[in-house]
Structure formats: C-alpha cells, structure tokens
Scaffold this motif. Structure first.
Motif, PDB file in Angstrom:
ATOM      1  N   LEU A 139       0.847  -1.303   0.148  1.00 56.66           N
ATOM      2  CA  LEU A 139       0.064  -0.098   0.005  1.00 56.66           C
ATOM      3  C   LEU A 139       1.003   1.159  -0.089  1.00 56.66           C
ATOM      4  O   LEU A 139       0.742   2.224  -0.802  1.00 56.66           O
ATOM      5  N   PHE A 140       1.772   1.252   0.899  1.00 54.54           N
ATOM      6  CA  PHE A 140       2.905   2.347   0.893  1.00 54.54           C
ATOM      7  C   PHE A 140       4.342   1.850   0.500  1.00 54.54           C
ATOM      8  O   PHE A 140       4.631   0.879   1.193  1.00 54.54           O
ATOM      9  N   THR A 141       4.836   2.454  -0.371  1.00 52.53           N
ATOM     10  CA  THR A 141       6.060   2.030  -0.572  1.00 52.53           C
ATOM     11  C   THR A 141       7.188   2.781  -0.037  1.00 52.53           C
ATOM     12  O   THR A 141       7.008   3.867   0.381  1.00 52.53           O
ATOM     13  N   LYS A 142       8.489   2.346  -0.015  1.00 51.38           N
ATOM     14  CA  LYS A 142       9.651   2.866   0.522  1.00 51.38           C
ATOM     15  C   LYS A 142       9.866   4.400  -0.089  1.00 51.38           C
ATOM     16  O   LYS A 142       9.932   5.102   0.730  1.00 51.38           O
ATOM     17  N   ASP A 143      10.086   4.289  -1.546  1.00 49.32           N
ATOM     18  CA  ASP A 143      10.196   5.268  -2.305  1.00 49.32           C
ATOM     19  C   ASP A 143       9.112   6.574  -1.858  1.00 49.32           C
ATOM     20  O   ASP A 143       9.412   7.589  -1.809  1.00 49.32           O
ATOM     21  N   GLU A 144       7.818   5.957  -1.907  1.00 48.22           N
ATOM     22  CA  GLU A 144       6.686   7.079  -1.628  1.00 48.22           C
ATOM     23  C   GLU A 144       6.988   7.776  -0.281  1.00 48.22           C
ATOM     24  O   GLU A 144       6.778   8.926  -0.178  1.00 48.22           O
ATOM     25  N   ILE A 145       7.543   6.961   0.715  1.00 50.31           N
ATOM     26  CA  ILE A 145       7.652   7.685   2.071  1.00 50.31           C
ATOM     27  C   ILE A 145       8.714   8.485   1.963  1.00 50.31           C
ATOM     28  O   ILE A 145       8.848   9.544   2.740  1.00 50.31           O
ATOM     29  N   GLU A 146       9.931   8.004   1.324  1.00 43.32           N
ATOM     30  CA  GLU A 146      11.120   9.174   1.010  1.00 43.32           C
ATOM     31  C   GLU A 146      10.604  10.283   0.607  1.00 43.32           C
ATOM     32  O   GLU A 146      11.152  11.505   1.132  1.00 43.32           O
ATOM     33  N   LYS A 147       9.975  10.066  -0.593  1.00 37.83           N
ATOM     34  CA  LYS A 147       9.473  11.441  -1.374  1.00 37.83           C
ATOM     35  C   LYS A 147       8.543  12.261  -0.515  1.00 37.83           C
ATOM     36  O   LYS A 147       8.653  13.578  -0.450  1.00 37.83           O
ATOM     37  N   LEU A 148       7.773  11.677   0.475  1.00 40.95           N
ATOM     38  CA  LEU A 148       6.857  12.317   1.399  1.00 40.95           C
ATOM     39  C   LEU A 148       7.324  13.292   2.201  1.00 40.95           C
ATOM     40  O   LEU A 148       7.009  14.491   2.456  1.00 40.95           O
ATOM     41  N   PHE A 149       8.711  12.657   2.676  1.00 38.85           N
ATOM     42  CA  PHE A 149       9.424  13.669   3.552  1.00 38.85           C
ATOM     43  C   PHE A 149      10.582  14.572   3.168  1.00 38.85           C
ATOM     44  O   PHE A 149      10.916  15.595   3.414  1.00 38.85           O
ATOM     45  N   SER A 150      10.888  14.317   1.653  1.00 43.20           N
ATOM     46  CA  SER A 150      12.055  15.017   1.126  1.00 43.20           C
ATOM     47  C   SER A 150      11.394  16.208   0.310  1.00 43.20           C
ATOM     48  O   SER A 150      11.782  17.330   0.060  1.00 43.20           O
ATOM     49  N   GLU A 151       9.926  16.033   0.002  1.00 40.39           N
ATOM     50  CA  GLU A 151       9.567  17.100  -0.827  1.00 40.39           C
ATOM     51  C   GLU A 151       8.306  17.540   0.188  1.00 40.39           C
ATOM     52  O   GLU A 151       6.946  17.816  -0.515  1.00 40.39           O
ATOM     53  N   VAL A 152       8.534  17.952   1.160  1.00 36.80           N
ATOM     54  CA  VAL A 152       7.189  18.274   2.062  1.00 36.80           C
ATOM     55  C   VAL A 152       7.146  19.820   1.457  1.00 36.80           C
ATOM     56  O   VAL A 152       7.811  20.618   1.120  1.00 36.80           O
ATOM     57  N   ILE A 153       5.690  20.172   1.453  1.00 43.36           N
ATOM     58  CA  ILE A 153       5.140  21.250   0.853  1.00 43.36           C
ATOM     59  C   ILE A 153       5.159  22.316   2.185  1.00 43.36           C
ATOM     60  O   ILE A 153       4.720  22.068   3.256  1.00 43.36           O
ATOM     61  N   SER A 154       5.353  23.532   1.774  1.00 45.36           N
ATOM     62  CA  SER A 154       5.453  24.731   2.815  1.00 45.36           C
ATOM     63  C   SER A 154       4.548  25.862   2.128  1.00 45.36           C
ATOM     64  O   SER A 154       4.571  25.941   0.648  1.00 45.36           O
ATOM     65  N   TYR A 155       3.941  26.632   2.804  1.00 44.07           N
ATOM     66  CA  TYR A 155       3.237  27.854   2.281  1.00 44.07           C
ATOM     67  C   TYR A 155       3.785  29.231   2.735  1.00 44.07           C
ATOM     68  O   TYR A 155       4.164  29.211   3.880  1.00 44.07           O
ATOM     69  N   TYR A 156       3.957  30.223   1.741  1.00 46.23           N
ATOM     70  CA  TYR A 156       4.723  31.380   2.278  1.00 46.23           C
ATOM     71  C   TYR A 156       4.014  32.632   1.703  1.00 46.23           C
ATOM     72  O   TYR A 156       3.742  32.506   0.421  1.00 46.23           O
ATOM     73  N   ILE A 157       3.680  33.568   2.214  1.00 44.24           N
ATOM     74  CA  ILE A 157       3.067  34.737   1.747  1.00 44.24           C
ATOM     75  C   ILE A 157       4.200  35.732   1.358  1.00 44.24           C
ATOM     76  O   ILE A 157       5.098  36.217   1.985  1.00 44.24           O
ATOM     77  N   ASP A 158       4.094  36.138   0.110  1.00 39.58           N
ATOM     78  CA  ASP A 158       5.039  37.022  -0.565  1.00 39.58           C
ATOM     79  C   ASP A 158       4.789  38.325  -0.100  1.00 39.58           C
ATOM     80  O   ASP A 158       3.804  38.891  -0.438  1.00 39.58           O
ATOM     81  N   PRO A 159       5.712  39.241   0.681  1.00 38.27           N
ATOM     82  CA  PRO A 159       5.257  40.505   1.212  1.00 38.27           C
ATOM     83  C   PRO A 159       5.191  41.572   0.141  1.00 38.27           C
ATOM     84  O   PRO A 159       4.624  42.447   0.150  1.00 38.27           O
ATOM     85  N   GLU A 160       5.866  41.275  -1.237  1.00 35.01           N
ATOM     86  CA  GLU A 160       5.565  42.099  -2.250  1.00 35.01           C
ATOM     87  C   GLU A 160       4.079  42.133  -2.884  1.00 35.01           C
ATOM     88  O   GLU A 160       3.909  43.222  -3.304  1.00 35.01           O
ATOM     89  N   LYS A 161       3.716  41.014  -2.552  1.00 37.75           N
ATOM     90  CA  LYS A 161       1.976  40.682  -3.066  1.00 37.75           C
ATOM     91  C   LYS A 161       0.954  40.867  -2.174  1.00 37.75           C
ATOM     92  O   LYS A 161      -0.194  41.353  -2.691  1.00 37.75           O
ATOM     93  N   CYS A 162       1.354  40.618  -0.896  1.00 38.54           N
ATOM     94  CA  CYS A 162       0.354  40.638  -0.013  1.00 38.54           C
ATOM     95  C   CYS A 162      -0.537  42.153   0.143  1.00 38.54           C
ATOM     96  O   CYS A 162       0.143  42.804   0.338  1.00 38.54           O
ATOM     97  N   GLN A 163      -1.759  42.016   0.042  1.00 38.39           N
ATOM     98  CA  GLN A 163      -2.755  43.340   0.067  1.00 38.39           C
ATOM     99  C   GLN A 163      -3.642  43.366   1.315  1.00 38.39           C
ATOM    100  O   GLN A 163      -4.293  44.277   1.569  1.00 38.39           O
ATOM    101  N   ALA A 164      -3.088  42.516   2.250  1.00 42.20           N
ATOM    102  CA  ALA A 164      -3.606  42.510   3.617  1.00 42.20           C
ATOM    103  C   ALA A 164      -5.323  42.647   3.652  1.00 42.20           C
ATOM    104  O   ALA A 164      -5.909  42.782   4.455  1.00 42.20           O
ATOM    105  N   CYS A 165      -5.687  41.832   2.578  1.00 43.80           N
ATOM    106  CA  CYS A 165      -7.278  41.500   2.351  1.00 43.80           C
ATOM    107  C   CYS A 165      -7.960  40.632   3.589  1.00 43.80           C
ATOM    108  O   CYS A 165      -9.100  40.767   3.912  1.00 43.80           O
TER     109      CYS A 165
END
Ligand code: SF4
Ligand code: SF4
Length: 235
Positions: A139-165
């Motif tokens: 069901l879950f492969t070794k490669d898949e788990i490695e990828k899960l942790f090496s390609e963790v997604i993060s979100y960032y607000i670009d201060p140049e674009k944020c309009q404080a809506c």
C-alpha cells in the motif's frame, strides 16, 4: 469505541514517550458496527506508520494491529503473549535499533508535527479497503515515504504581493496566519498544518501565497516593515 479513532499521532506520541511496542485491537474486518468501517482506517494508518518507522530506523514490528471479536479470548491472549515476547526480544525503543535517544526524539517530534499534512497527502490511500493481506505491504512504498518527507510542501506569503485583504487569515483552520489591518500577512510556520487553504483562497489578482516544495521557507518580514504602503499614503 472504534479502532478507527486511533490516530497516527497517538501512536507517534506513545513512541515519543518511550513505549517499546504499540498494539491496536479492532473488530474483524467487514464486521464493523458502523458504516464507516473504521477498522480499515486503523489498518491503513498502521501500514503507513510501519513504513514511517522503517524510514526513521525503527523496527516496524513494534507496532501491530489485529482484528478479533470479544468472544475470542484465547486468540487475544495468544496474540498479546506473542507480541509481548516480540517486544522484549526487540529491546528498549531505539536502543534495540542502535539509534541515539535524542536523535529519535527529534525525528519523532518532526514527524508528529507533520501528521495533518501526511493525512492530507495520503488521504486516498488511507481510505482504501484492502481485501487481500498480501496487498498490505504494497500500500505504501519505501520510495513514496522517502518522497513524502523530502518533498514536504510549505506555504509562504510574498510580502511584495500581499494586500492584507485578510481572507487567508479568516479561512486558516489553525489561526497560523499573523494578521492585522493594513499589515502584510505572515504564516507562522510552527503552527501551519500545510492544508493549502491560504493558497486556494488568496484572490487571483494578488496571488500572494506561494507553494514551496522541499526547500526552506524565506524568513518572515520583520514586524516594523509589515505596514502596507497604499498609493498616496505614507507608511
Ligand atoms: S497552509 Fe493551511 S494551516 Fe498553513 S497557513 Fe495556510 S491555511 Fe493556515
Ligand atoms: S489572501 Fe492573499 S492578499 Fe489577502 S491577506 Fe492573505 S496573502 Fe495577503
């Protein structure tokens, strides 16, 4: 009441507290009292957790799930005795595997923090109903788990674009966005569970939220520089 309530986080917490082995007992598959069939959820969670354990160097046999009825006392006693012996044989958590205790604690803490993200990313597989036990290990492969942790997604607000809506801050489920009127918004990475809602709801005309994959997030803009400069208005 239901093995489906046993969250991945509970298991990781038990190991973080130094528990040498975790056993989860559920009703027989396809004999669930509820339409949810929570025992399949428990099974999939265990299959995922066992692969994560392997990933961080822990012996996956420290985690076991079995399905039986309340009338199967002898079977329960046999399974528990067998599992108890197995855990004794494996020795204390981490020591048996030769992992440094502090390193293990920090790895478990890191993964525990990612639990909401892991559940979100693996949502589909966690809802599967495997019929054949031979499929469990695939069901879950070794490669898949490695990828899960090496390609963790993060979100960032670009201060140049944020309009404080403020839309993202209102929709964030865990109040992870530092928000104030006319102030550039900032994501508190410690609180963020990586649900992606801010990315989805930031209006296209601003497009201020960026998705970062497997790379560090830029440091937050200093507080004194967060005031938005509007046309004709001084900072
Ligand atoms: S990704 Fe989700 S949890 Fe993180 S800041 Fe955005 S809305 Fe909040
Ligand atoms: S939704 Fe976009 S523009 Fe609005 S406050 Fe959030 S990041 Fe800034």
């Amino acid at each position: 009441m239901c093995s489906g309530r046993v969250d991945l986080e509970f298991v990781l917490r038990a190991f973080s507290n130094g528990t040498d082995g975790v056993f989860i007992g559920g009703c027989r598959l396809n004999e669930c009292n509820y339409i949810t069939h929570g025992n399949y959820h428990a099974l999939n969670m265990v299959l995922l957790c066992r692969k994560i354990m392997e990933h961080i160097g822990l012996n996956p046999e420290r985690l076991r799930i079995e399905f039986m009825t309340s009338g199967e006392g002898i079977l329960f006693a046999e399974v528990m005795s067998e599992f108890g012996n197995k855990v004794k044989e494996l020795g204390p958590l981490g020591k048996g595997e030769g992992i440094d205790q502090n390193e293990l604690k920090s790895k478990l803490a890191e993964i525990t923090k990612l639990v909401p993200y892991i559940k979100l990313v693996k949502n589909e597989k966690l809802a599967s109903r495997l019929v054949n036990p031979e499929e469990y290990d695939k069901l879950f492969t070794k490669d898949e788990i490695e990828k899960l942790f090496s390609e963790v997604i993060s979100y960032y607000i670009d201060p140049e674009k944020c309009q404080a809506c403020m839309i993202c801050a209102k929709r964030c489920p865990v109040e992870a966005i530092i928000s104030a009127k006319n102030q550039i918004h900032v994501i508190d990475q410690e609180k963020c569970i990586k649900c992606g809602t801010c990315f989805e709801v930031c209006p296209p005309k601003f497009c201020a939220v960026t998705k970062i994959t497997g790379a560090p997030v830029p440091p937050p803009i200093p507080e004194e520089k967060r005031t938005i400069v509007r046309k004709g208005k001084p900072r």
